[in-house]
Design a protein around this motif. Structure first.
Motif, short mmCIF file in Angstrom:
data_model
loop_
_atom_site.label_atom_id
_atom_site.label_comp_id
_atom_site.label_asym_id
_atom_site.label_seq_id
_atom_site.Cartn_x
_atom_site.Cartn_y
_atom_site.Cartn_z
N GLN A 145 0.83 -1.21 0.00
CA GLN A 145 0.00 0.00 0.00
C GLN A 145 0.87 1.26 0.00
OE1 GLN A 145 -3.32 0.09 2.79
NE2 GLN A 145 -3.20 -2.15 2.94
N PHE A 146 1.93 1.26 0.80
CA PHE A 146 2.84 2.40 0.84
C PHE A 146 3.51 2.62 -0.52
CE2 PHE A 146 3.73 1.70 5.66
CZ PHE A 146 2.56 2.37 5.99
N LEU A 147 3.89 1.52 -1.17
CA LEU A 147 4.47 1.63 -2.52
C LEU A 147 3.47 2.26 -3.49
CD1 LEU A 147 6.33 -1.77 -3.00
CD2 LEU A 147 7.36 0.50 -3.22
N ALA A 148 2.24 1.77 -3.46
CA ALA A 148 1.20 2.27 -4.36
C ALA A 148 0.92 3.75 -4.14
CB ALA A 148 -0.08 1.45 -4.19
N GLU A 149 1.04 4.21 -2.89
CA GLU A 149 0.79 5.61 -2.55
C GLU A 149 2.02 6.49 -2.75
OE1 GLU A 149 -2.10 7.20 -1.45
OE2 GLU A 149 -3.11 5.35 -2.01
N GLY A 150 3.15 5.89 -3.08
CA GLY A 150 4.38 6.66 -3.27
C GLY A 150 5.04 7.10 -1.98
N MET A 151 4.70 6.45 -0.87
CA MET A 151 5.27 6.81 0.43
C MET A 151 6.65 6.17 0.64
SD MET A 151 1.68 6.52 2.49
CE MET A 151 2.29 6.90 4.10
N ILE A 152 6.89 5.07 -0.05
CA ILE A 152 8.18 4.39 -0.02
C ILE A 152 8.53 4.00 -1.44
CG2 ILE A 152 7.85 3.51 2.34
CD1 ILE A 152 7.27 0.73 1.11
N ARG A 153 9.79 3.64 -1.63
CA ARG A 153 10.18 3.10 -2.93
C ARG A 153 11.06 1.88 -2.69
NH1 ARG A 153 15.37 4.44 -4.46
NH2 ARG A 153 16.27 6.17 -3.30
N GLN A 154 10.97 0.97 -3.61
CA GLN A 154 11.79 -0.24 -3.56
C GLN A 154 13.19 0.12 -4.05
OE1 GLN A 154 9.86 -4.07 -4.54
NE2 GLN A 154 11.38 -4.09 -6.16
N THR A 155 14.22 -0.31 -3.32
CA THR A 155 15.58 0.05 -3.70
C THR A 155 16.37 -1.12 -4.27
OG1 THR A 155 16.26 -0.29 -1.41
CG2 THR A 155 15.76 1.97 -2.09
N ARG A 156 16.09 -2.33 -3.79
CA ARG A 156 16.82 -3.51 -4.27
C ARG A 156 15.93 -4.73 -4.24
NH1 ARG A 156 22.02 -4.20 -0.76
NH2 ARG A 156 21.02 -2.72 0.62
N VAL A 157 16.23 -5.67 -5.13
CA VAL A 157 15.57 -6.98 -5.12
C VAL A 157 16.68 -8.02 -5.22
CG1 VAL A 157 13.98 -8.53 -6.31
CG2 VAL A 157 13.53 -6.06 -6.29
N GLU A 158 16.71 -8.89 -4.23
CA GLU A 158 17.69 -9.99 -4.21
C GLU A 158 16.92 -11.27 -3.96
OE1 GLU A 158 20.28 -8.82 -1.04
OE2 GLU A 158 21.13 -7.15 -2.18
N GLY A 159 16.53 -11.93 -5.05
CA GLY A 159 15.67 -13.10 -4.91
C GLY A 159 14.31 -12.66 -4.41
N ARG A 160 13.90 -13.21 -3.27
CA ARG A 160 12.62 -12.82 -2.68
C ARG A 160 12.76 -11.63 -1.74
NH1 ARG A 160 9.56 -17.53 -0.09
NH2 ARG A 160 7.95 -15.95 -0.11
N ARG A 161 13.98 -11.27 -1.42
CA ARG A 161 14.22 -10.14 -0.51
C ARG A 161 14.16 -8.82 -1.26
NH1 ARG A 161 19.03 -11.07 3.66
NH2 ARG A 161 18.20 -9.04 4.19
N ARG A 162 13.40 -7.91 -0.69
CA ARG A 162 13.26 -6.58 -1.27
C ARG A 162 13.57 -5.55 -0.19
NH1 ARG A 162 10.51 -7.50 -5.98
NH2 ARG A 162 9.43 -9.48 -6.08
N SER A 163 14.28 -4.52 -0.57
CA SER A 163 14.56 -3.45 0.39
C SER A 163 13.81 -2.19 -0.04
CB SER A 163 16.06 -3.19 0.51
OG SER A 163 16.60 -2.76 -0.70
N TYR A 164 13.52 -1.37 0.94
CA TYR A 164 12.70 -0.18 0.74
C TYR A 164 13.32 0.99 1.48
CZ TYR A 164 9.34 -3.91 -0.22
OH TYR A 164 8.72 -5.03 -0.71
#
Length: 107
Positions: free
Chosen positions: A54-73
């Motif tokens: 929900q935060f991603l959809a609202e632009g409150m956070i952004r995803q910075t990395r994807v490592e397999g199933r791990r995602r950082s924000y």
């Protein structure tokens, strides 16, 4: 009339966003929230990942990395603005309490 989305933040929302001042993974947040609140607030994994989406959809956070199933924000400026708005609201409530009961009064 339904409440506008993110007009106010729940404690869980507030602390998730607070964690994202610095880039971190979802699993980090699950550990950090109870640590920063002395166990008073916990976040379940289902709740966390739902809120992150929900935060991603609202632009409150952004995803910075994807490592397999791990995602950082990380928090965006919009997320920081929402966090600041909630902080100001909480402070206003605190000042109202002190104005009514006085700083030194006991319960």
């Amino acid at each position: 009339m339904p409440r506008a989305k993110f007009q106010t933040l729940t404690e869980q929302m507030f602390y998730i966003l607070l964690c994202l001042k610095n880039e971190c993974y979802g699993l980090d947040i699950l550990d950090r929230v109870p640590a920063m609140t002395n166990g008073r607030v916990t976040v379940g994994s289902g709740t966390l990942y739902n809120l992150l989406e929900q935060f991603l959809a609202e632009g409150m956070i952004r995803q910075t990395r994807v490592e397999g199933r791990r995602r950082s924000y990380i928090l965006t400026q919009h997320g920081m603005d929402m966090l600041q708005k909630e902080y100001d609201r909480i402070l206003a409530q605190t000042w109202d309490y002190y104005r009514i009961f006085g700083e030194g009064e006991q319960k």
